[in-house]
Scaffold this motif. Sequence first.
Motif, mmCIF file in Angstrom:
data_model
loop_
_atom_site.group_PDB
_atom_site.id
_atom_site.type_symbol
_atom_site.label_atom_id
_atom_site.label_comp_id
_atom_site.label_asym_id
_atom_site.label_seq_id
_atom_site.Cartn_x
_atom_site.Cartn_y
_atom_site.Cartn_z
ATOM 1 N N THR A 96 35.206 41.010 43.761
ATOM 2 C CA THR A 96 34.226 40.634 42.733
ATOM 3 C C THR A 96 34.866 40.261 41.393
ATOM 4 O O THR A 96 34.539 39.209 40.840
ATOM 5 N N PRO A 97 35.787 41.063 40.829
ATOM 6 C CA PRO A 97 36.394 40.656 39.550
ATOM 7 C C PRO A 97 37.182 39.353 39.649
ATOM 8 O O PRO A 97 37.210 38.567 38.701
ATOM 9 N N CYS A 101 34.564 36.544 39.654
ATOM 10 C CA CYS A 101 33.958 36.427 38.320
ATOM 11 C C CYS A 101 34.923 35.775 37.336
ATOM 12 O O CYS A 101 34.522 34.950 36.515
ATOM 13 N N LYS A 104 34.358 32.236 35.357
ATOM 14 C CA LYS A 104 34.469 32.157 33.891
ATOM 15 C C LYS A 104 35.435 31.046 33.486
ATOM 16 O O LYS A 104 35.148 30.269 32.567
#
Length: 170
Positions: free
Chosen positions: A25-26, A29, A33
């Motif tokens: 997930t990070p 993300c 971004k």
Amino acid sequence: MIEDTEISLAAGVGAAILAFGTIVTPIICGKVKQDNLAKKIVGYSENYLRSCLNEYFSKNENDNDLLDFSIGTIKLLKVSNTDEITTVKSEVYGTKTFLPENKKPFTKKFKKKLTMQRARYPEKRKSDGEFFVEKECPSCGATFLPDENECCSYCGYSLHGDSEKWKIKI
């Protein structure tokens, strides 16, 4: 611990999926971004920016033992657009390879924070500074040698929308 085999397998698979999601997930993300910040920059090309930064830093290094200067990852931190200027704050990661006299070559990693500016509409730029200039004609790929009309001397292509010039502030 859990006597029922199906429940125990389901718990194990569920824990594995949860752990995988926590790791992935990070990363996803962060990629989203970066993509969103890059979309805010008109005519942005990371490869072109990387080559410009390589050229800039190679010219401005004063170490005689420097053999190679290479830009790796460019992490966009903030993009600000005004009517005239796009300002980009970024972290740049790379390596320097040194070849000292009578010694083995070695490599050092580095990280630099940069603030770069580029005119959103270059014909409106009012400030002076050192700029990176495009080296190849975008039309034919030949080395861009402008004629008296600022057109490619090989194919005649005109660079009216020259939005690829960056001003670096370290």
